[in-house]
Each structure stands twice: as structure tokens, then as C-alpha cells.
Design a protein around this motif. Structure first.
Motif, PDB file in Angstrom:
ATOM      1  N   GLN A 112      34.971  20.911  55.618  1.00  0.00           N
ATOM      2  CA  GLN A 112      35.338  22.323  55.524  1.00  0.00           C
ATOM      3  C   GLN A 112      34.313  23.075  54.676  1.00  0.00           C
ATOM      4  OE1 GLN A 112      39.236  22.328  53.695  1.00  0.00           O
ATOM      5  NE2 GLN A 112      38.386  22.391  51.619  1.00  0.00           N
ATOM      6  N   ILE A 113      34.293  24.385  54.874  1.00  0.00           N
ATOM      7  CA  ILE A 113      33.393  25.273  54.115  1.00  0.00           C
ATOM      8  C   ILE A 113      34.244  26.071  53.119  1.00  0.00           C
ATOM      9  CG2 ILE A 113      31.806  27.219  54.248  1.00  0.00           C
ATOM     10  CD1 ILE A 113      31.058  26.286  57.063  1.00  0.00           C
ATOM     11  N   ASN A 114      33.894  26.004  51.899  1.00  0.00           N
ATOM     12  CA  ASN A 114      34.559  26.786  50.857  1.00  0.00           C
ATOM     13  C   ASN A 114      33.711  28.024  50.524  1.00  0.00           C
ATOM     14  OD1 ASN A 114      36.579  24.872  50.694  1.00  0.00           O
ATOM     15  ND2 ASN A 114      35.571  23.764  49.003  1.00  0.00           N
ATOM     16  N   TYR A 115      34.384  29.115  50.223  1.00  0.00           N
ATOM     17  CA  TYR A 115      33.664  30.337  49.851  1.00  0.00           C
ATOM     18  C   TYR A 115      34.468  31.123  48.820  1.00  0.00           C
ATOM     19  CZ  TYR A 115      36.881  33.164  52.637  1.00  0.00           C
ATOM     20  OH  TYR A 115      38.003  33.786  53.123  1.00  0.00           O
ATOM     21  N   GLU A 116      33.763  31.898  48.066  1.00  0.00           N
ATOM     22  CA  GLU A 116      34.355  32.817  47.080  1.00  0.00           C
ATOM     23  C   GLU A 116      33.337  33.913  46.798  1.00  0.00           C
ATOM     24  OE1 GLU A 116      35.952  32.932  42.435  1.00  0.00           O
ATOM     25  OE2 GLU A 116      35.547  31.002  43.421  1.00  0.00           O
ATOM     26  N   PHE A 117      33.743  35.152  47.012  1.00  0.00           N
ATOM     27  CA  PHE A 117      32.827  36.273  46.768  1.00  0.00           C
ATOM     28  C   PHE A 117      33.626  37.507  46.346  1.00  0.00           C
ATOM     29  CE2 PHE A 117      34.150  37.202  51.094  1.00  0.00           C
ATOM     30  CZ  PHE A 117      34.207  38.590  51.119  1.00  0.00           C
ATOM     31  N   ASP A 118      32.925  38.424  45.755  1.00  0.00           N
ATOM     32  CA  ASP A 118      33.515  39.740  45.445  1.00  0.00           C
ATOM     33  C   ASP A 118      32.433  40.791  45.515  1.00  0.00           C
ATOM     34  OD1 ASP A 118      32.703  40.550  42.416  1.00  0.00           O
ATOM     35  OD2 ASP A 118      32.972  38.377  42.543  1.00  0.00           O
ATOM     36  N   THR A 119      32.793  41.956  45.973  1.00  0.00           N
ATOM     37  CA  THR A 119      31.905  43.125  46.048  1.00  0.00           C
ATOM     38  C   THR A 119      32.563  44.269  45.293  1.00  0.00           C
ATOM     39  OG1 THR A 119      32.886  43.922  48.111  1.00  0.00           O
ATOM     40  CG2 THR A 119      31.045  42.378  48.290  1.00  0.00           C
ATOM     41  N   TRP A 120      31.749  45.163  44.771  1.00  0.00           N
ATOM     42  CA  TRP A 120      32.311  46.276  44.022  1.00  0.00           C
ATOM     43  C   TRP A 120      31.441  47.515  44.184  1.00  0.00           C
ATOM     44  CZ3 TRP A 120      28.930  48.189  40.434  1.00  0.00           C
ATOM     45  CH2 TRP A 120      27.919  47.322  39.979  1.00  0.00           C
ATOM     46  N   TYR A 121      32.072  48.660  43.931  1.00  0.00           N
ATOM     47  CA  TYR A 121      31.375  49.946  43.954  1.00  0.00           C
ATOM     48  C   TYR A 121      31.990  50.828  42.877  1.00  0.00           C
ATOM     49  CZ  TYR A 121      29.752  54.567  45.402  1.00  0.00           C
ATOM     50  OH  TYR A 121      29.191  55.812  45.420  1.00  0.00           O
ATOM     51  N   GLY A 122      31.125  51.467  42.064  1.00  0.00           N
ATOM     52  CA  GLY A 122      31.621  52.357  41.025  1.00  0.00           C
ATOM     53  C   GLY A 122      30.705  52.373  39.827  1.00  0.00           C
ATOM     54  N   THR A 123      31.269  52.700  38.681  1.00  0.00           N
ATOM     55  CA  THR A 123      30.521  52.812  37.429  1.00  0.00           C
ATOM     56  C   THR A 123      30.950  51.699  36.481  1.00  0.00           C
ATOM     57  OG1 THR A 123      32.155  54.298  36.425  1.00  0.00           O
ATOM     58  CG2 THR A 123      30.421  55.303  37.756  1.00  0.00           C
ATOM     59  N   ASP A 124      30.422  51.766  35.255  1.00  0.00           N
ATOM     60  CA  ASP A 124      30.772  50.763  34.256  1.00  0.00           C
ATOM     61  C   ASP A 124      32.200  50.917  33.744  1.00  0.00           C
ATOM     62  OD1 ASP A 124      28.305  49.631  34.458  1.00  0.00           O
ATOM     63  OD2 ASP A 124      27.454  50.704  32.741  1.00  0.00           O
ATOM     64  N   SER A 125      32.834  52.033  34.044  1.00  0.00           N
ATOM     65  CA  SER A 125      34.194  52.271  33.552  1.00  0.00           C
ATOM     66  C   SER A 125      35.240  52.314  34.662  1.00  0.00           C
ATOM     67  CB  SER A 125      34.248  53.581  32.751  1.00  0.00           C
ATOM     68  OG  SER A 125      33.801  54.673  33.544  1.00  0.00           O
ATOM     69  N   ASN A 126      34.826  52.501  35.915  1.00  0.00           N
ATOM     70  CA  ASN A 126      35.774  52.556  37.027  1.00  0.00           C
ATOM     71  C   ASN A 126      35.112  51.972  38.273  1.00  0.00           C
ATOM     72  OD1 ASN A 126      38.109  54.385  35.911  1.00  0.00           O
ATOM     73  ND2 ASN A 126      36.212  55.442  35.370  1.00  0.00           N
ATOM     74  N   ARG A 127      35.814  51.015  38.929  1.00  0.00           N
ATOM     75  CA  ARG A 127      35.260  50.392  40.123  1.00  0.00           C
ATOM     76  C   ARG A 127      36.358  50.096  41.135  1.00  0.00           C
ATOM     77  NH1 ARG A 127      31.266  45.618  37.716  1.00  0.00           N
ATOM     78  NH2 ARG A 127      29.828  46.994  36.573  1.00  0.00           N
ATOM     79  N   VAL A 128      35.929  49.969  42.375  1.00  0.00           N
ATOM     80  CA  VAL A 128      36.776  49.459  43.444  1.00  0.00           C
ATOM     81  C   VAL A 128      36.200  48.112  43.841  1.00  0.00           C
ATOM     82  CG1 VAL A 128      37.636  49.815  45.773  1.00  0.00           C
ATOM     83  CG2 VAL A 128      37.412  51.765  44.219  1.00  0.00           C
ATOM     84  N   THR A 129      37.054  47.074  43.845  1.00  0.00           N
ATOM     85  CA  THR A 129      36.594  45.699  44.061  1.00  0.00           C
ATOM     86  C   THR A 129      37.276  45.089  45.276  1.00  0.00           C
ATOM     87  OG1 THR A 129      36.245  45.417  41.684  1.00  0.00           O
ATOM     88  CG2 THR A 129      36.356  43.427  43.010  1.00  0.00           C
ATOM     89  N   LEU A 130      36.489  44.418  46.107  1.00  0.00           N
ATOM     90  CA  LEU A 130      36.992  43.638  47.234  1.00  0.00           C
ATOM     91  C   LEU A 130      36.658  42.180  46.956  1.00  0.00           C
ATOM     92  CD1 LEU A 130      38.224  43.420  50.089  1.00  0.00           C
ATOM     93  CD2 LEU A 130      35.901  43.718  50.988  1.00  0.00           C
ATOM     94  N   ARG A 131      37.689  41.338  46.899  1.00  0.00           N
ATOM     95  CA  ARG A 131      37.497  39.943  46.518  1.00  0.00           C
ATOM     96  C   ARG A 131      38.189  39.038  47.536  1.00  0.00           C
ATOM     97  NH1 ARG A 131      40.074  35.934  43.600  1.00  0.00           N
ATOM     98  NH2 ARG A 131      38.678  34.608  42.365  1.00  0.00           N
ATOM     99  N   SER A 132      37.575  37.899  47.831  1.00  0.00           N
ATOM    100  CA  SER A 132      38.160  36.956  48.785  1.00  0.00           C
ATOM    101  C   SER A 132      37.725  35.539  48.436  1.00  0.00           C
ATOM    102  CB  SER A 132      37.733  37.288  50.220  1.00  0.00           C
ATOM    103  OG  SER A 132      38.317  36.401  51.137  1.00  0.00           O
ATOM    104  N   GLU A 133      38.634  34.579  48.617  1.00  0.00           N
ATOM    105  CA  GLU A 133      38.337  33.169  48.425  1.00  0.00           C
ATOM    106  C   GLU A 133      39.173  32.356  49.415  1.00  0.00           C
ATOM    107  OE1 GLU A 133      39.612  31.395  44.778  1.00  0.00           O
ATOM    108  OE2 GLU A 133      41.190  32.908  44.481  1.00  0.00           O
ATOM    109  N   GLY A 134      38.639  31.209  49.840  1.00  0.00           N
ATOM    110  CA  GLY A 134      39.364  30.369  50.783  1.00  0.00           C
ATOM    111  C   GLY A 134      38.507  29.261  51.344  1.00  0.00           C
ATOM    112  N   SER A 135      38.961  28.700  52.451  1.00  0.00           N
ATOM    113  CA  SER A 135      38.264  27.591  53.100  1.00  0.00           C
ATOM    114  C   SER A 135      38.370  27.746  54.612  1.00  0.00           C
ATOM    115  CB  SER A 135      38.864  26.250  52.659  1.00  0.00           C
ATOM    116  OG  SER A 135      40.235  26.176  53.024  1.00  0.00           O
ATOM    117  N   ILE A 136      37.383  27.176  55.335  1.00  0.00           N
ATOM    118  CA  ILE A 136      37.319  27.232  56.797  1.00  0.00           C
ATOM    119  C   ILE A 136      37.134  25.806  57.308  1.00  0.00           C
ATOM    120  CG2 ILE A 136      36.113  28.189  58.780  1.00  0.00           C
ATOM    121  CD1 ILE A 136      35.063  30.403  56.951  1.00  0.00           C
ATOM    122  N   GLN A 137      38.091  25.349  58.131  1.00  0.00           N
ATOM    123  CA  GLN A 137      37.969  24.012  58.720  1.00  0.00           C
ATOM    124  C   GLN A 137      36.888  24.036  59.807  1.00  0.00           C
ATOM    125  OE1 GLN A 137      39.587  21.353  57.630  1.00  0.00           O
ATOM    126  NE2 GLN A 137      40.821  22.535  56.145  1.00  0.00           N
TER     127      GLN A 137
END
Length: 383
Positions: free
Chosen positions: A195-220
Motif C-alpha cells: 500500500q501507499i501511505n500519504y500525508e500532506f497539507d496545503t494552506w493559504y493566508g498570512t502569518d495570523s490567519n490561514r485556510v488549511t486543507l489537510r489529508s492523510e490515508g493509505s491506498i491499496q
């Protein structure tokens, strides 16, 4: 006749001496020694001293404590040496000093609390030791002096003072600019589990306010090629120097349910990267994920990264192989090599997973493995 001839020159000389005597007296007064003169009892209120020349007079011990309130000093020349005069007892409250020249006077101990200084010329006076504690400054006009509050329009709020910024526009601090980033902490293959394991996060904003997209899991990678993932979209904000807060929504593909997410992530003592996230599912189930990671740097490029994870649930869910309490524990150790820019780091390592508590019995009943380990290899990067 002889007596007449002799008397005529005598009378002429006598007359000449009488005419010159006032001039001799006036010349003598200019060089008089007034050191021991006592003028304390003299009434000089009606004296006209307008033409007196006292430039060469020695007033070192003159006592002038008498009444001089009505004296006219308008034409007095006091430019001489009066440094030894004792003015401590002089009452000059009613004196008219309109045109007095006091450029050479020493006013060290003079009491001028009641004097009218309206038209006095004090440009050459030595004020080093003057005592003016009793002077009334209430009516002094100091409107032309520097100081006070600046006018409201003294400077523009942005400090530009009306000067344009040019074709590049107004400068902006880097900390206030919105930025974005992508960080892939894990993208690797587990050989034993296929299986393939992954974990990543992306963000957009400033040092005081951000919007974050995060995902982790596995693929058989074989059989049904099942994908198990937990993805969240959250709002990120610093809580303190070392800790950040997150809140948002999430979706879990393993049980096909959405949830509300809240968490905290940051750096614990000894530089241990720590995160804790709680998920409240639509059916009332609560999931808690805890994680800790440490970077043990061997040199400028080689880094050993141990990591542990712990998962717990609030109630049983046999359909999704979940039991109440702690369910899973995972650990892995990776040896990474950071490239020159340190944005790309391939790694090799070993991973280990085990079931905890009642979850172990549930897996045995379904003929599933309780423990598993695997060699893993992959890459981590950010940009």
C-alpha cells in the motif's frame, strides 16, 4: 593807585575760581568712593538722577535700602562695574526702569518680585545667579515659543505627507501579504502491506490567519484497491508563540461520514512536534488522533525522524471495526537525506502498527492481523 592795581588781578582770579568750582565738584563725584556711604535714611523719592554718570562709581558697600520708589532712572548709565553693589535690601517696586542700561550689573541677590519689567532691555545681563522665584509670569506672552502639541494636519496618517508612492504602489509589510504553501510529510510505499501511505497539507493566508486543507490515508495497490483517507478543511490561527489552533469540517472515507473538527498543533518542549485533533461525526461518534514527531539531525543533510500515533474512539462501531477506547497505535522510524535546498528529502524506514484493547479481540474474531510491520521508502518535500 598801587592798591587798585594790585587788587584788580586778585579780584579776577577769585572770580575765575568761583566759576570753576562746580565743574571741579562734578568731576570729583565721578571718582568718589561710595564704599562707606549710608543712604538708608535718605529720602531720594524726588531726586532727578537722569543725567548722573555712575559708570566709575564704587558702590561695593553702599546701603541703598531707603525709599527710591519715585526716583527717575530713565537716563542713568549703569554700564560700569557694579558687581560689588549690595542690592539685597533695595526696594525698587515702584521704580521706572524703562530705559535703564544694566548690561554690566550683577543681579545675584536682587529681589525683583515687584518690579515692572515691561520695557527693560536685559539683552546683556548675566542671569546666572538671579533668583526669580517670586516673579509673576502670569501675563507673559509665550505664543511664539517652540513646543506644545502639533496641529492635527501636521502629518498624514500614512507618513507620506502627500508624496506619491510611484508606479510600484504603496509598500506592504511581508507579514501582511497572503501567501500559500504545500507540505508533503509522507509519500511512501509499504512493501509488506502493498500500500501507499500519504500525508500532506496545503494552506493559504498570512502569518495570523490561514485556510488549511489537510489529508492523510493509505491506498491499496492490489485486490480491491481500497482508499482510506481522512480529509479536513479548517481555519488556522496562532494561539501562542509555539501553538496553533485549527477548526473546520472533515470527511472520513473509511466509514463514509462527515465530522466537525477542532485541534491544536505546535512544538512541545525539546522540539517535539505535537498535534491533537478531535472529530465529532454526524452519528455522535468522537474520534481523537494524537501524534508526536522529533527530528534527530545527524549532520547538515542526514536526519532520523521517529514518529508515533495513537487513535481513540468514544463508542463501539462494529460495522467499521471500531471499539470504545484506544484502538490503534502506530510508530515508524525514517532515515532521510535532505537535498541541497532541503525542500526534497528521500527516505527509507520501518513502520509498525498494532491494535489496542478490545480492538485486538475484534480483529481476531474477523481473522485479521493484530500486528503488522513493513519496510517503507518514499519521499517528503515542500514548496
Amino acid at each position: 593807585m598801587k592798591i587798585y592795581k594790585v587788587g584788580l588781578p586778585f579780584i579776577g582770579m577769585s572770580s575765575l575760581m568761583l566759576l570753576m568750582s562746580p565743574l571741579a565738584n562734578a568731576a570729583e563725584m565721578s571718582n568718589m568712593d561710595h564704599g562707606s556711604m549710608d543712604m538708608s535714611g535718605m529720602d531720594m523719592s524726588d531726586m532727578d538722577m537722569s543725567d548722573m554718570d555712575m559708570s566709575d562709581m564704587d558702590h561695593s558697600s553702599m546701603d541703598m535700602s531707603g525709599n527710591m520708589s519715585d526716583m527717575d532712572h530713565s537716563g542713568m548709565d549703569m554700564s560700569g562695574d557694579m558687581s560689588d553693589m549690595d542690592h539685597s535690601g533695595m526696594d525698587m517696586s515702584g521704580m521706572d526702569h524703562g530705559s535703564m542700561d544694566m548690561s554690566g550689573m550683577d543681579h545675584g541677590s536682587m529681589d525683583m518680585s515687584g518690579m515692572d519689567h515691561g520695557s527693560m532691555d536685559m539683552s546683556g545681563m548675566d542671569h546666572g545667579s538671579m533668583d526669580m522665584s517670586g516673579m509673576d509670569h502670569g501675563s507673559m506672552d509665550m505664543s511664539g515659543m517652540q513646543g506644545g502639541e502639533a496641529p492635527a494636519d501636521a502629518r498624514s496618517p500614512d507618513y507620506s505627507n502627500g508624496v506619491p508612492y510611484g508606479r510600484f504602489g504603496k509598500p506592504v509589510m511581508m507579514g501582511s501579504l497572503p501567501l500559500w504553501g504545500v507540505s508533503v510529510d509522507d509519500l511512501g510505499y509499504q512493501f509488506d502491506d502493498d500500500q501507499i501511505n500519504y500525508e500532506f497539507d496545503t494552506w493559504y493566508g498570512t502569518d495570523s490567519n490561514r485556510v488549511t486543507l489537510r489529508s492523510e490515508g493509505s491506498i491499496q495497490t492490489k485486490d480491491d484497491k481500497e482508499i482510506d483517507s481522512l480529509t479536513s478543511l479548517s481555519y488556522w490561527k496562532p494561539l501562542s508563540i509555539f501553538w496553533n489552533g485549527e477548526a473546520g469540517v472533515a470527511y472520513d472515507t473509511e466509514n463514509d461520514k462527515s465530522a466537525v473538527m477542532a485541534g491544536i498543533a505546535g512544538t512541545a518542549p525539546y522540539f517535539i512536534e505535537t498535534d491533537a485533533r478531535a472529530y465529532l461525526y454526524t452519528d455522535g461518534q468522537v474520534r481523537l488522533d494524537l501524534g508526536a514527531e522529533y527530528e534527530w539531525r545527524l549532520d547538515q543533510h542526514w536526519v532520523v525522524i521517529p514518529e508515533v500515533e495513537l487513535t481513540a474512539f468514544s463508542k463501539d462501531d462494529t460495522d467499521n471495526h471500531i471499539t470504545k477506547g484506544f484502538n490503534e497505535f502506530g510508530a515508524d522510524v525514517r532515515l532521510t537525506y535532505e537535498m541541497l535546498s532541503r525542500q526534497l528529502a528521500p527516505y527509507v524506514g520501518i513502520s509498525y502498527e498494532t491494535a489496542l484493547g478490545n480492538a485486538r479481540d475484534l480483529r481476531r474474531q474477523e481473522d485479521e492481523a493484530v500486528d503488522s510491520s513493513s519496510v517503507t521508502a518514499g519521499v517528503k518535500f515542500w514548496f
